[in-house]
Design a protein around this motif. Structure first.
Motif, PDB file in Angstrom:
ATOM      1  N   ASN A  16       0.809  -1.212   0.000  1.00 28.34           N
ATOM      2  CA  ASN A  16       0.000   0.000   0.000  1.00 28.34           C
ATOM      3  C   ASN A  16       0.844   1.263   0.000  1.00 28.34           C
ATOM      4  O   ASN A  16       0.548   2.219  -0.708  1.00 28.34           O
ATOM      5  N   ILE A  57     -11.000  -1.504 -11.415  1.00 26.98           N
ATOM      6  CA  ILE A  57     -12.245  -2.081 -10.896  1.00 26.98           C
ATOM      7  C   ILE A  57     -13.406  -1.516 -11.712  1.00 26.98           C
ATOM      8  O   ILE A  57     -13.606  -0.299 -11.775  1.00 26.98           O
ATOM      9  N   TYR A  60     -16.180   1.050 -10.617  1.00 30.14           N
ATOM     10  CA  TYR A  60     -15.763   2.341 -10.081  1.00 30.14           C
ATOM     11  C   TYR A  60     -15.446   3.322 -11.205  1.00 30.14           C
ATOM     12  O   TYR A  60     -15.028   2.932 -12.284  1.00 30.14           O
ATOM     13  N   GLU A 120     -12.640   7.088  -8.450  1.00 32.47           N
ATOM     14  CA  GLU A 120     -12.767   6.063  -7.409  1.00 32.47           C
ATOM     15  C   GLU A 120     -11.688   5.000  -7.531  1.00 32.47           C
ATOM     16  O   GLU A 120     -11.172   4.497  -6.527  1.00 32.47           O
ATOM     17  N   GLU A 168      -8.666   6.258  -6.029  1.00 32.12           N
ATOM     18  CA  GLU A 168      -8.800   6.337  -4.566  1.00 32.12           C
ATOM     19  C   GLU A 168      -8.581   5.008  -3.859  1.00 32.12           C
ATOM     20  O   GLU A 168      -8.365   4.987  -2.642  1.00 32.12           O
ATOM     21  N   PRO A 179      -6.259   2.751  -3.351  1.00 32.69           N
ATOM     22  CA  PRO A 179      -5.157   2.565  -2.372  1.00 32.69           C
ATOM     23  C   PRO A 179      -5.364   3.386  -1.099  1.00 32.69           C
ATOM     24  O   PRO A 179      -4.910   2.985  -0.021  1.00 32.69           O
ATOM     25  N   LEU A 227      -8.115   3.726   0.450  1.00 34.95           N
ATOM     26  CA  LEU A 227      -9.038   2.992   1.330  1.00 34.95           C
ATOM     27  C   LEU A 227      -8.270   2.109   2.307  1.00 34.95           C
ATOM     28  O   LEU A 227      -8.760   1.798   3.373  1.00 34.95           O
ATOM     29  N   TYR A 228      -7.068   1.701   1.878  1.00 36.87           N
ATOM     30  CA  TYR A 228      -6.352   0.705   2.667  1.00 36.87           C
ATOM     31  C   TYR A 228      -5.120   1.281   3.363  1.00 36.87           C
ATOM     32  O   TYR A 228      -4.223   0.564   3.756  1.00 36.87           O
ATOM     33  N   HIS A 234      -6.730   3.238   8.403  1.00 33.35           N
ATOM     34  CA  HIS A 234      -7.943   3.593   7.669  1.00 33.35           C
ATOM     35  C   HIS A 234      -8.443   5.008   7.954  1.00 33.35           C
ATOM     36  O   HIS A 234      -9.581   5.204   8.384  1.00 33.35           O
ATOM     37  N   PRO A 262     -10.184   8.451   7.173  1.00 38.76           N
ATOM     38  CA  PRO A 262     -11.210   8.734   6.163  1.00 38.76           C
ATOM     39  C   PRO A 262     -10.619   9.532   5.010  1.00 38.76           C
ATOM     40  O   PRO A 262      -9.617  10.239   5.173  1.00 38.76           O
ATOM     41  N   ILE A 263     -11.252   9.377   3.843  1.00 38.01           N
ATOM     42  CA  ILE A 263     -10.772  10.096   2.664  1.00 38.01           C
ATOM     43  C   ILE A 263     -11.286  11.528   2.721  1.00 38.01           C
ATOM     44  O   ILE A 263     -12.491  11.775   2.759  1.00 38.01           O
ATOM     45  N   ARG A 306      -8.991  13.826  -2.132  1.00 35.80           N
ATOM     46  CA  ARG A 306      -9.665  13.862  -3.440  1.00 35.80           C
ATOM     47  C   ARG A 306      -8.899  14.789  -4.388  1.00 35.80           C
ATOM     48  O   ARG A 306      -8.696  14.475  -5.557  1.00 35.80           O
ATOM     49  N   ARG A 321      -3.234   5.590 -10.203  1.00 38.14           N
ATOM     50  CA  ARG A 321      -3.548   4.829  -8.989  1.00 38.14           C
ATOM     51  C   ARG A 321      -2.249   4.366  -8.314  1.00 38.14           C
ATOM     52  O   ARG A 321      -2.126   4.368  -7.094  1.00 38.14           O
TER      53      ARG A 321
END
Lengths: 232, 447
Positions: free
Chosen positions: A85, A98, A101, A105, A108, A110, A112-113, A117, A119-120, A125, A160
């Protein structure tokens, strides 16, 4: 010169029950920060195994792998996830976006993990959008992958890979699915990124592509068979 | 919190990708939850109805009834001779139980089927000899005139009170009060009419259902004096004579907690005077109520379990689909793992999807379940109009069914929802773990 990654006598065996496959038989390599390396070799030469180990997707059977100053050869599964990560950016031949998405998204994911964790945030963004602009995707952030051309999809994948500011960028045949014009665009992007100081390790079997890197490493039978500027 | 929200959001996104599949999978849970709530509502409704019937007998009452002892078949030739079979409660029993401390009032009844006549009109009725207390005890309402009074009893008057239906059959639209009717061979003056009351159904088989429609009430003292205790029944080739003094004694007790001890005292008292044969029974509505409550619990457990099976089947459906989904999304799992997702991240992602699926199904199921009384009403209407048409009384089962209204047990709503979420967890954990344990390298290579 600071080392981004260092492999010392790396060994990888696969126990298939009846016999043992020695995929890597002692590979020692050094990647200084800002390096741009192409790894070449026929199938079965061990280059995929080497890429998996470099990408912290697998653990070596022996030897050490130091990434960004941290020995990652003995970490457990959760730690390896953290390494992937934070320190590694993957670019695949088949983009591996994915499907459900949007572009933004996907970039984004990577985030998420990230460890803990968090928050974004809107700052995150903004960073995603900035990276997207950097790879030339400014206008298409709300598109879905199937609405994009192969070259654009690969740009999303690169964005990404960059979003967590990794130690090394690992590219596995990144232009294998692209036509030659798009291939040139993507390779130009890699050149730019390398010019900005990114360390890039690219697996390819095309000499034309490999020639764009600063160094070429040839693998055969699980060892490094040669190194130098093609066709050196 | 925002993280959970985000995970749920992502789960919704994945589920909405296959709307039909998610919808069908959810349907299993929807019907499972619906049937749990519906079954429990029907169970509650049925037992509430049973309890209501018991309460109609009076929660603070103790009822002693005469029962005909079984005739010994050994006396073979006896049936051809006239034979007096004397059984049941005695007049002396009334005084005995009346003197118990906790008894506040007492209503004896002597009843007999007989033919009532007025002019040309005839009707088979039930003569009920009783006292003034009979009216409030059975929650009957006077339509006109008076009910049987103490004075009537003291003076052995030949008066009677008709049930509304009897008045209608015998007198038509004439006012029956002041007129006389003939019961058997005796003439009685009508002094009152009582309103029709819905029959109370039998409970637990201990007391037969009472139908008040064809009753004629007379003072019990008059009954004893004029009609007497002897009843002659003629059957083809033989006749039998029975002698009964009192058909039933209803005792009202001070309060609910004295009911059981009083019943015990009544049993002991009667045991003393009825040593020869057991020709009576003591019924305690409160005990029946307890029984009804027990039956209700059993009912709920059985119905709930049956419904729970369908919920489990729904869960298996979810598991099946999630396993297929994991296989289908192996590549996605590989990508996420390569980008840094831990095994626990993958587990929680897939588990969330199953829980969102089963939870949403649970909510929809609850909404459907709330409509149970409506749906059941439709079924009742259909059954009434299609199968029971014309048949005024379709037997006890039918009336049980048509008169019952399902009652939603409010505790069943959170229970059913919790159960559906639990199903999601139980049946989701295996596919989710399977997804998390995939080798990232293999998963990335998966086509």
């Amino acid at each position: 010169m600071r080392l981004a990654a260092e492999l010392v006598d790396l060994v990888k065996d696969y126990d298939l029950g009846t016999f043992v496959v020695h995929a890597l038989r002692g590979v020692t390599l050094r990647f200084p920060a800002g390096d741009y390396v192409a790894i070449m070799g026929t199938s079965g030469s061990g280059k995929s195994t080497l890429l998996n180990l470099l990408g912290a997707l697998d653990r070596p059977s022996g030897g050490t792998y130091v990434l960004g100053g941290e020995d990652v050869s003995t970490l457990d599964d959760d730690e390896l996830s953290r390494i992937r990560n934070q320190m590694i950016g993957f670019v695949f031949q088949s983009y591996n976006l994915i499907a459900q998405y949007t572009v933004l998204e996907n970039i984004e994911v990577p985030l998420l993990y990230r460890p803990g964790h968090p928050p974004i945030t809107s700052a995150d963004r903004e960073r995603c959008a900035e990276v997207a602009r950097r790879v030339g995707l400014g206008e298409r952030l709300d598109h879905r992958p199937f609405q994009l051309s192969g070259g654009q999809q690969q740009r999303v994948a690169i964005a990404r890979a960059l979003v967590n500011d990794p130690e090394i960028l690992l590219a596995d045949e990144p232009t294998g699915n692209l036509d030659s014009a798009t291939e040139q665009e993507i390779l130009a992007l890699f050149d730019e990124l390398n010019g900005e100081g990114r360390t890039i390790v690219m697996v390819t079997h095309e000499p034309e592509v490999a020639r764009r890197a600063k160094r070429q490493i040839y693998m055969r039978d699980g060892v490094v068979a040669g190194e130098g500027v093609f066709p050196g | 919190m925002s993280r959970i929200l985000r995970i749920v959001q992502l789960a919704m996104k994945s589920l909405l990708l296959h709307k039909l599949r998610s919808g069908l999978t959810m349907l299993g849970i929807v019907f499972g939850v619906f049937s749990v709530i519906a079954m429990l509502a029907i169970g509650e409704g049925a037992s509430a109805q049973a309890e209501k019937q018991v309460l109609e007998l009076g929660a603070t009452n103790v009822i002693a009834v005469s029962i005909k002892p079984p005739v010994e078949s050994s006396s073979g030739g006896a049936s051809r001779q006239s034979r007096v079979l004397a059984y049941g409660l005695k007049r002396t029993d009334i005084e005995l139980v009346e003197n118990l401390d906790t008894v506040t009032s007492i209503v004896p009844i002597r009843e007999l089927p007989e033919e009532a006549r007025h002019g040309r009109n005839r009707l088979n009725v039930r003569i009920v000899g009783s006292t003034a207390g009979y009216l409030p005890l059975n929650r009957l309402k006077l339509r006109s005139g008076t009910f049987v009074t103490e004075q009537h009893n003291e003076r052995y008057e030949n008066v009677c009170v008709l049930a509304e239906n009897v008045a209608l059959e015998l007198f038509g639209f004439e006012d029956p009060i002041g007129k006389s009717i003939t019961l058997g061979i005796h003439a009685f003056e009508v002094v009152g009419v009582v309103e029709t009351r819905v029959a109370s159904a039998a409970v637990g088989g201990s007391l037969s259902g009472q139908d008040f429609r064809n009753d004629v009430y007379v003072p019990i003292e008059t009954f004893w004096l004029r009609i007497g205790d002897t009843v002659v029944q003629r059957a083809t080739g033989s006749f039998s004579v029975e002698e009964v003094e009192v058909s039933q004694i209803t005792l009202s007790v001070v309060d609910e907690k004295s009911v059981v001890p009083t019943a015990e005292a009544v049993r002991e008292t009667l045991q003393e005077t009825h040593r020869r044969q057991r020709d009576y029974d003591v019924v305690v509505p409160l005990e029946l109520l307890e029984q009804a409550k027990q039956i209700r619990t059993i009912f709920n457990v059985v119905l709930g379990s049956i419904a729970a099976i369908s919920l489990v089947v729904g869960g298996i459906g979810i598991m099946n689909i999630m396993l297929a989904t994991v296989t289908e999304r192996t590549r996605e799992i590989g990508i996420r793992r390569a980008l840094g997702a831990k095994q626990s991240d993958v587990t929680s992602q897939f588990l969330t999807e199953t829980i969102v699926l089963s939870g949403t199904g649970g909510v929809i199921g609850i909404l459907l379940g709330l409509a149970t009384p409506l749906a059941f009403g439709l079924v009742q209407w259909f059954v009434r109009t299609q199968f029971l048409e014309g048949a005024a009384v379709g037997g006890e089962m039918a009336s049980m069914f048509t008169e019952m209204t399902p009652r939603i047990a409010w505790w069943s709503l959170p229970l059913a929802f919790g159960f559906s979420v639990a199903i999601g967890v139980v049946f989701g954990i295996y596919p989710a773990r399977a997804a998390a344990r995939l080798d990232p390298i293999e998963a990335l290579r998966h086509e």
